[in-house]
Design an enzyme around this catalytic site. Sequence first.
Site, PDB file in Angstrom:
ATOM      1  N   HIS A   8     -10.333  -5.487  -3.000  1.00 13.69           N
ATOM      2  CA  HIS A   8      -8.978  -5.769  -2.503  1.00 13.69           C
ATOM      3  C   HIS A   8      -9.058  -6.143  -1.038  1.00 13.69           C
ATOM      4  CE1 HIS A   8      -9.892  -1.485  -2.206  1.00 13.69           C
ATOM      5  NE2 HIS A   8      -9.169  -1.468  -1.098  1.00 13.69           N
TER       6      HIS A   8
ATOM      7  N   ASN B 202     -12.855  -3.320   2.934  1.00 12.87           N
ATOM      8  CA  ASN B 202     -13.826  -2.235   3.061  1.00 12.87           C
ATOM      9  C   ASN B 202     -14.843  -2.359   1.932  1.00 12.87           C
ATOM     10  OD1 ASN B 202     -12.590  -0.937   5.317  1.00 12.87           O
ATOM     11  ND2 ASN B 202     -11.035  -0.084   3.956  1.00 12.87           N
TER      12      ASN B 202
ATOM     13  N   SER C 289     -12.113   3.383  -0.849  1.00 16.24           N
ATOM     14  CA  SER C 289     -11.776   4.513  -1.724  1.00 16.24           C
ATOM     15  C   SER C 289     -11.437   4.058  -3.138  1.00 16.24           C
ATOM     16  CB  SER C 289     -10.601   5.303  -1.137  1.00 16.24           C
ATOM     17  OG  SER C 289      -9.461   4.480  -1.000  1.00 16.24           O
TER      18      SER C 289
ATOM     19  N   ASP D 135       0.850  -1.193   0.000  1.00 20.42           N
ATOM     20  CA  ASP D 135       0.000   0.000   0.000  1.00 20.42           C
ATOM     21  C   ASP D 135       0.889   1.248   0.000  1.00 20.42           C
ATOM     22  OD1 ASP D 135      -3.222   0.503   1.017  1.00 20.42           O
ATOM     23  OD2 ASP D 135      -1.816   2.192   1.071  1.00 20.42           O
TER      24      ASP D 135
END
Length: 114
Positions: A100, A87, A95, A31
């Site tokens: 993922h 998420n 976002s 990330d």
Amino acid sequence: MTEPTLFEKIIDREIPADFVYEDEVCVAFRDVNPQAPTHVLIVPRQPLDRVANAEEGDQAMLGHLLLVAGKVAEQLGCREAFRLVINNGAEVGQSVFHLHVHLLAGRPFGWPPG
Ligand code: AMP
């Protein structure tokens, strides 16, 4: 044709990333804004916007992502303690709308999550 997602551009090497794993189904890269000493994203090559939109035909891919998470954790030396996060929806922090799995490790994590 829909616009490729950010992660498709990374998979296609249009945008650079620090890859730690890849196979025919998914890739894993670090990330860019790590929330822990180890923070890797495990991303299916085939884009799916979010896990809630998965279908029966996605079952093998979804299971594969978890198997790969374990392999990557082993590879990065954190198999004894890591957290996986997906998420689903902007309200909980999604976002990038290309499914993922976050693999986070290397520090203590609180529970319940924030
Ligand atoms: P989420 O908020 O769950 O959708 O997660 C998206 C993640 O993608 C965030 O943790 C971002 O830091 C990460 N991210 C955004 N752009 C990049 C990039 N170019 N390379 C690697 N990670 C990225």
